[in-house]
Design a protein around this motif. Sequence first.
Motif, PDB file in Angstrom:
ATOM      1  N   LYS A  16       0.813  -1.214   0.000  1.00 33.82           N
ATOM      2  CA  LYS A  16       0.000   0.000   0.000  1.00 33.82           C
ATOM      3  C   LYS A  16       0.852   1.272   0.000  1.00 33.82           C
ATOM      4  O   LYS A  16       0.387   2.339  -0.356  1.00 33.82           O
ATOM      5  CB  LYS A  16      -0.923   0.013   1.232  1.00 33.82           C
ATOM      6  N   LYS A  69       3.274   2.322  -1.824  1.00 32.22           N
ATOM      7  CA  LYS A  69       3.784   2.888  -3.080  1.00 32.22           C
ATOM      8  C   LYS A  69       2.988   4.115  -3.525  1.00 32.22           C
ATOM      9  O   LYS A  69       3.553   5.139  -3.888  1.00 32.22           O
ATOM     10  CB  LYS A  69       3.799   1.841  -4.186  1.00 32.22           C
ATOM     11  N   HIS A  70       1.681   4.006  -3.525  1.00 27.57           N
ATOM     12  CA  HIS A  70       0.782   5.107  -3.906  1.00 27.57           C
ATOM     13  C   HIS A  70      -0.256   5.227  -2.806  1.00 27.57           C
ATOM     14  O   HIS A  70      -1.305   4.567  -2.876  1.00 27.57           O
ATOM     15  CB  HIS A  70       0.108   4.850  -5.252  1.00 27.57           C
ATOM     16  N   ARG A  98      -3.238   6.137  -0.800  1.00 28.14           N
ATOM     17  CA  ARG A  98      -4.581   6.702  -0.904  1.00 28.14           C
ATOM     18  C   ARG A  98      -5.075   6.939   0.523  1.00 28.14           C
ATOM     19  O   ARG A  98      -4.500   6.402   1.480  1.00 28.14           O
ATOM     20  CB  ARG A  98      -5.499   5.730  -1.635  1.00 28.14           C
ATOM     21  N   HIS A 100      10.074   8.430   2.653  1.00 26.45           N
ATOM     22  CA  HIS A 100       8.672   7.991   2.692  1.00 26.45           C
ATOM     23  C   HIS A 100       7.915   8.626   3.855  1.00 26.45           C
ATOM     24  O   HIS A 100       8.438   8.768   4.964  1.00 26.45           O
ATOM     25  CB  HIS A 100       8.591   6.457   2.775  1.00 26.45           C
TER      26      HIS A 100
END
Length: 183
Positions: free
Chosen positions: A136, A138-139, A141, A174
């Motif tokens: 989850k 990586k991109h 939401r 990150h």
Amino acid sequence: MHSLMSDFKRPWYIAGGWAVDLYLGYVSREHKDIEIVVFREDQTFLKDYLGKWDIDKVEDRELKSWGREFLHLPVHELHASNKKSGDKFEILLNETEGLEWVYRRDLRVKMPLTEAGSFTPSGLPYLSPLIVLLYKSKHIRPKDQQDFLIIYDKLSSKQKNWLSNALVLQDPEHLWLEKLREQ
């Protein structure tokens, strides 16, 4: 899903947001789909097991019919549908090497297979929340951020370190690293 997969004699796990909720022991948010993980080396067993289902592979960002060919990376996503019942779900092929689960986006990231999944008290298998969060990450939401925050307090220092080390390899800046380093 458990009744559908109950006779599948290879490892499989509920993935995605449902895996988070199975780990937590309660439903934390609404879910629109269901995903399971099967190890890549078991794909032919899965294909035979779901013989009456239509299964498409995602290749070059398009759904294409999956014949009998063995699927190699980068193909990792399958969509299964049963026209008779209308049921649908997603299958994610995961990598292994010996006795370790391997992250397909960075093969340096590994976890012992004995830690890659767990079971609810009723026996329903689910993917480790660490692996779920890693995918989850990586991109991100809003629902992924929610899943991270709700799981964070349940993670041990060892688990936080594993996720932090895996994220650093992917993105040293990150968003989740600051919180993971709070410990």
